[in-house]
Design an enzyme around this catalytic site. Structure first.
Site, PDB file in Angstrom:
ATOM      1  N   SER A  15      -2.820   3.440 -30.185  1.00 52.78           N
ATOM      2  CA  SER A  15      -1.587   2.558 -29.535  1.00 52.78           C
ATOM      3  C   SER A  15      -2.408   1.230 -29.376  1.00 52.78           C
ATOM      4  CB  SER A  15      -1.032   3.244 -28.191  1.00 52.78           C
ATOM      5  OG  SER A  15      -2.162   3.587 -27.335  1.00 52.78           O
ATOM      6  N   SER A 237      -5.291   0.938 -19.023  1.00 54.01           N
ATOM      7  CA  SER A 237      -4.590   1.317 -20.306  1.00 54.01           C
ATOM      8  C   SER A 237      -3.884   0.094 -20.732  1.00 54.01           C
ATOM      9  CB  SER A 237      -3.877   2.283 -19.780  1.00 54.01           C
ATOM     10  OG  SER A 237      -2.677   1.551 -19.066  1.00 54.01           O
ATOM     11  N   LYS A 238      -3.429   0.475 -21.998  1.00 59.36           N
ATOM     12  CA  LYS A 238      -2.852  -0.539 -22.816  1.00 59.36           C
ATOM     13  C   LYS A 238      -1.591  -1.171 -21.831  1.00 59.36           C
ATOM     14  CE  LYS A 238      -0.508  -1.753 -26.873  1.00 59.36           C
ATOM     15  NZ  LYS A 238       0.302  -1.133 -27.531  1.00 59.36           N
ATOM     16  N   GLN A 239      -0.853  -0.069 -21.284  1.00 55.46           N
ATOM     17  CA  GLN A 239       0.222  -0.332 -20.390  1.00 55.46           C
ATOM     18  C   GLN A 239       0.128  -1.216 -19.293  1.00 55.46           C
ATOM     19  OE1 GLN A 239      -0.644   2.417 -21.743  1.00 55.46           O
ATOM     20  NE2 GLN A 239       0.727   3.971 -21.791  1.00 55.46           N
ATOM     21  N   LEU A 241      -2.151  -3.551 -19.577  1.00 54.52           N
ATOM     22  CA  LEU A 241      -2.769  -4.600 -19.860  1.00 54.52           C
ATOM     23  C   LEU A 241      -4.436  -4.739 -19.862  1.00 54.52           C
ATOM     24  CD1 LEU A 241      -0.012  -7.209 -18.929  1.00 54.52           C
ATOM     25  CD2 LEU A 241      -0.176  -5.875 -21.195  1.00 54.52           C
TER      26      LEU A 241
END
Ligand code: GLU
Length: 301
Positions: A15, A237-239, A241
């Site tokens: 992702s 996490s990517k969410q 940032l």
């Protein structure tokens, strides 16, 4: 075949690029495999097409290679494993463990009690679709028995699926096979003996153990590593940032990872080569030193 039969794996979801949190899972699983003379495989968990980012799977492999990770055998892509998941679903269907469900997320949110993974499925379609409902997802009928396992780091874990998770989805309304089913089928197919991954997945493990039991597959050993959190206490996490780790200059991040995993690396490793880093890290890998906790504030955040 290397070693004593130990097979480990790292299974990122593409992702986005790797960040410090994913590097911890990669490093922990790699060191545990290599220190045990085992194999270490790379699997790209790219089933969830809406979450996959174009180019991320290649980017992840480039970063892992730049950091000196050396995987065994070809990379496995879940997107190419649909026939195996279809077969497993048929096996579950034939044995009566799976039922079609017509509920929307909103309905489940409104009627389900809160559980560790979100609202617990209230059982609406368990005994047949109520009139007027069309089938959407396929769900696995859970049991009220408590599932127990001993995590190598986190100790004894218990979960009662029906109460805490509810009948869970094995094929989603958009026809995508669910993570639980895919991970269980693939870990068995890849001969994985040891799963080393972030503790954010520990609440998923009992459902996976139950699926292994129903499908007649072996249960691997589990070690759930603490996860890195940012200053706000959220998992990197990517969410949230989390910044990607750069492909150049890997040693500072690798040494930081060993610090996070309480392996007490000598700082001279920063001045050496990647090869020297991995040699030291494999020779000194000691799971007994791992912090027995679920979360650690990220040192680089
Ligand atoms: N693909 C999952 C993730 O990136 C991990 C799967 C696993 O380790 O079981 O969160």
């Amino acid at each position: 075949m290397q070693g004593n039969g130990y097979v480990g794996r790292f299974a990122p979801t593409p992702s986005g690029p790797l960040h410090f949190g994913s590097l911890i899972a990669a490093t922990g699983s790699y060191l545990d495999a290599r220190a045990n003379g085992g194999r270490w495989q790379l699997r790209i968990d790219d089933l969830d097409r809406p979450r996959a980012e174009p180019g991320a799977a290649d980017h992840i492999q480039r970063t892992l290679a730049a950091y000196g990770f050396d995987w065994d055998g070809p990379v496995v892509y879940q997107s190419q494993r649909t026939p195996a998941y279809t077969e497993a679903l048929e096996q579950l269907l034939e044995a009566g463990h799976v039922f079609p469900c017509g509920c929307t997320r909103k309905e489940i949110r409104e009627h389900g009690l809160a559980g560790p993974q979100g609202p617990v499925y209230p059982g609406t379609c368990r005994d047949g679709l109520p009139p007027g409902k069309a089938p959407r997802a396929m769900r696995l009928r859970t049991h009220a028995e408590t599932i127990r396992f001993t995590d190598r780091l986190q100790g004894e874990i218990r979960q009662t699926l029906t109460r805490e998770i509810g009948d869970f989805v094995v094929r989603r309304a958009d026809d995508i096979f669910a993570y639980h089913l895919a991970v269980v089928v693939d870990d068995a197919w890849q001969g994985v003996t040891d799963v080393v991954r972030g503790v954010d997945l520990i609440d998923s493990t009992p459902a996976q153990i139950y699926l292994q039991f129903l499908l007649g597959l072996p249960t691997p050993r589990y070690l759930h590593l603490p996860v890195a959190t940012n200053a706000g206490g959220q998992k990197l996490s990517k969410q949230n940032l989390a910044p990607p780790i750069p492909d150049h200059d890997p040693l500072p991040n690798l040494v930081q990872t060993l610090v996070f995993l309480a392996q007490d690396p000598p700082l001279e490793l920063l001045e050496g080569t990647l090869l020297e880093f991995w040699q030291w890290a494999i020779d000194h890998w000691d799971p007994g030193r791992l912090p027995r906790t679920r979360e650690i504030r990220c040192p680089t955040d």
